[in-house]
Design a protein around this motif. Structure first.
Motif, mmCIF file in Angstrom:
data_model
loop_
_atom_site.group_PDB
_atom_site.id
_atom_site.type_symbol
_atom_site.label_atom_id
_atom_site.label_comp_id
_atom_site.label_asym_id
_atom_site.label_seq_id
_atom_site.Cartn_x
_atom_site.Cartn_y
_atom_site.Cartn_z
ATOM 1 N N UNK A 177 0.850 -1.189 0.000
ATOM 2 C CA UNK A 177 0.000 0.000 0.000
ATOM 3 C C UNK A 177 0.883 1.235 0.000
ATOM 4 N N UNK A 178 0.629 2.140 -0.926
ATOM 5 C CA UNK A 178 1.346 3.407 -0.992
ATOM 6 C C UNK A 178 0.353 4.523 -0.692
ATOM 7 N N UNK A 179 0.705 5.405 0.242
ATOM 8 C CA UNK A 179 -0.200 6.523 0.495
ATOM 9 C C UNK A 179 0.548 7.756 0.988
ATOM 10 N N UNK A 180 -0.035 8.904 0.669
ATOM 11 C CA UNK A 180 0.416 10.181 1.219
ATOM 12 C C UNK A 180 -0.734 10.673 2.074
ATOM 13 N N UNK A 181 -1.428 11.728 1.638
ATOM 14 C CA UNK A 181 -2.616 12.180 2.351
ATOM 15 C C UNK A 181 -3.849 11.982 1.492
ATOM 16 N N UNK A 182 -4.005 12.824 0.470
ATOM 17 C CA UNK A 182 -5.171 12.705 -0.416
ATOM 18 C C UNK A 182 -4.918 11.781 -1.599
ATOM 19 N N UNK A 183 -3.652 11.427 -1.842
ATOM 20 C CA UNK A 183 -3.342 10.510 -2.935
ATOM 21 C C UNK A 183 -3.320 11.143 -4.310
ATOM 22 N N UNK A 184 -3.250 12.458 -4.377
ATOM 23 C CA UNK A 184 -3.353 13.154 -5.657
ATOM 24 C C UNK A 184 -1.999 13.657 -6.158
ATOM 25 N N UNK A 185 -1.367 14.535 -5.385
ATOM 26 C CA UNK A 185 -0.149 15.204 -5.855
ATOM 27 C C UNK A 185 1.122 14.384 -5.657
ATOM 28 N N UNK A 186 1.132 13.508 -4.681
ATOM 29 C CA UNK A 186 2.344 12.734 -4.398
ATOM 30 C C UNK A 186 2.190 11.264 -4.785
ATOM 31 N N UNK A 187 1.199 10.589 -4.218
ATOM 32 C CA UNK A 187 1.052 9.146 -4.478
ATOM 33 C C UNK A 187 0.839 8.822 -5.946
ATOM 34 N N UNK A 188 0.030 9.631 -6.642
ATOM 35 C CA UNK A 188 -0.309 9.311 -8.030
ATOM 36 C C UNK A 188 0.917 9.249 -8.939
ATOM 37 N N UNK A 189 1.779 10.287 -8.987
ATOM 38 C CA UNK A 189 2.945 10.186 -9.869
ATOM 39 C C UNK A 189 3.976 9.165 -9.403
ATOM 40 N N UNK A 190 4.048 8.935 -8.092
ATOM 41 C CA UNK A 190 4.996 7.933 -7.581
ATOM 42 C C UNK A 190 4.519 6.520 -7.934
ATOM 43 N N UNK A 191 3.236 6.256 -7.732
ATOM 44 C CA UNK A 191 2.689 4.937 -8.075
ATOM 45 C C UNK A 191 2.776 4.689 -9.575
ATOM 46 N N UNK A 192 2.527 5.726 -10.371
ATOM 47 C CA UNK A 192 2.618 5.586 -11.824
ATOM 48 C C UNK A 192 4.044 5.248 -12.245
ATOM 49 N N UNK A 193 5.012 5.833 -11.573
ATOM 50 C CA UNK A 193 6.427 5.560 -11.880
ATOM 51 C C UNK A 193 6.773 4.103 -11.587
ATOM 52 N N UNK A 194 6.307 3.607 -10.448
ATOM 53 C CA UNK A 194 6.548 2.202 -10.114
ATOM 54 C C UNK A 194 5.884 1.298 -11.153
ATOM 55 N N UNK A 195 4.649 1.611 -11.495
ATOM 56 C CA UNK A 195 3.922 0.836 -12.511
ATOM 57 C C UNK A 195 4.681 0.821 -13.836
ATOM 58 N N UNK A 196 5.183 1.979 -14.243
ATOM 59 C CA UNK A 196 5.900 2.079 -15.516
ATOM 60 C C UNK A 196 7.120 1.171 -15.533
ATOM 61 N N UNK A 197 7.864 1.156 -14.432
ATOM 62 C CA UNK A 197 9.120 0.399 -14.388
ATOM 63 C C UNK A 197 8.912 -1.085 -14.104
#
Length: 208
Positions: A177-197
């Motif tokens: 599980x990856x989380x910040x607070x609202x999941x918009x500005x931080x979690x979204x681009x970080x999770x997308x990066x992991x998904x990409x790689x």
């Protein structure tokens, strides 16, 4: 001939980089939309879903506990001790979804919102560990609430956090599980990066 090959190689590299950037942005936006929709459901009292799966059975995103709760939710709100049982209910539901590892991007200022709870731990991250999760804490102050979060500043911070999160993802037991607070500005681009790689890098190579 050799010069032409070098030019072709450079064009190929730039093509791959541009393609990856486009795919990354599209994936991050999709995660933002799903997290935003989930937040609205939670705020309305619909708790049927807590997670957004980015890589099925491997990586999920969520809001921080009670971030969108109808009574206790809010971006800068300190939680009262009466909310303590709801935190453990949230943790139990995350456990039942199979989550074994946690990547937490919450800043110390956000963790302080939970200091009035009776968690039996130093803070929320320590509580996660006591509850049996393997945790990597990568604190990142929310750029949406800072005056110094211009484009260059955010991009530089994002690259550092993305690299740390990918390393953590590869080291932690799955699902994560990856989380910040609202999941918009931080979690979204970080999770997308992991998904990409971890998922889409093979598709990029095949297309190219």
């Amino acid at each position: 001939m050799e010069g032409m090959l070098q030019i072709y190689s450079l064009h190929f590299v730039f093509h791959i980089m541009n393609q990856s950037d486009d795919i990354l942005k599209e994936k991050a936006q999709k995660i933002r939309q799903e997290m935003s929709a989930l937040g609205k459901k939670l705020k309305a009292g619909d708790e049927s879903q807590l997670l957004v799966w980015v890589i099925f059975d491997s990586l999920a995103c969520a809001h921080r506990p009670l971030r969108h709760h109808p009574d206790f939710g809010g971006s800068g709100r300190d939680l009262p001790s009466s909310a303590t049982p709801l935190i453990f209910t949230w943790i139990d539901r995350v456990k039942k979804s199979g989550i074994r590892g946690v990547i937490c991007l919450m800043h110390e200022k956000e963790l302080a919102h939970y200091s009035g709870l009776n968690l039996g731990s130093k803070n929320l991250v320590d509580c996660y560990r006591k509850e049996g999760f393997e945790v990597r804490h990568i604190p990142w102050d929310d750029p949406a609430h800072r005056q110094d979060s211009g484009g260059d500043s955010f991009a530089g911070e994002l690259k550092v956090v993305q690299a740390k999160a990918l390393e953590a993802f590869r080291a932690l037991p799955k699902p994560i599980l990856l989380h910040c607070s609202a999941g918009i500005d931080r979690s979204a681009p970080v999770a997308a990066y992991i998904w990409l790689h971890e998922v889409n890098c093979h598709n990029i190579s095949a297309i190219s």
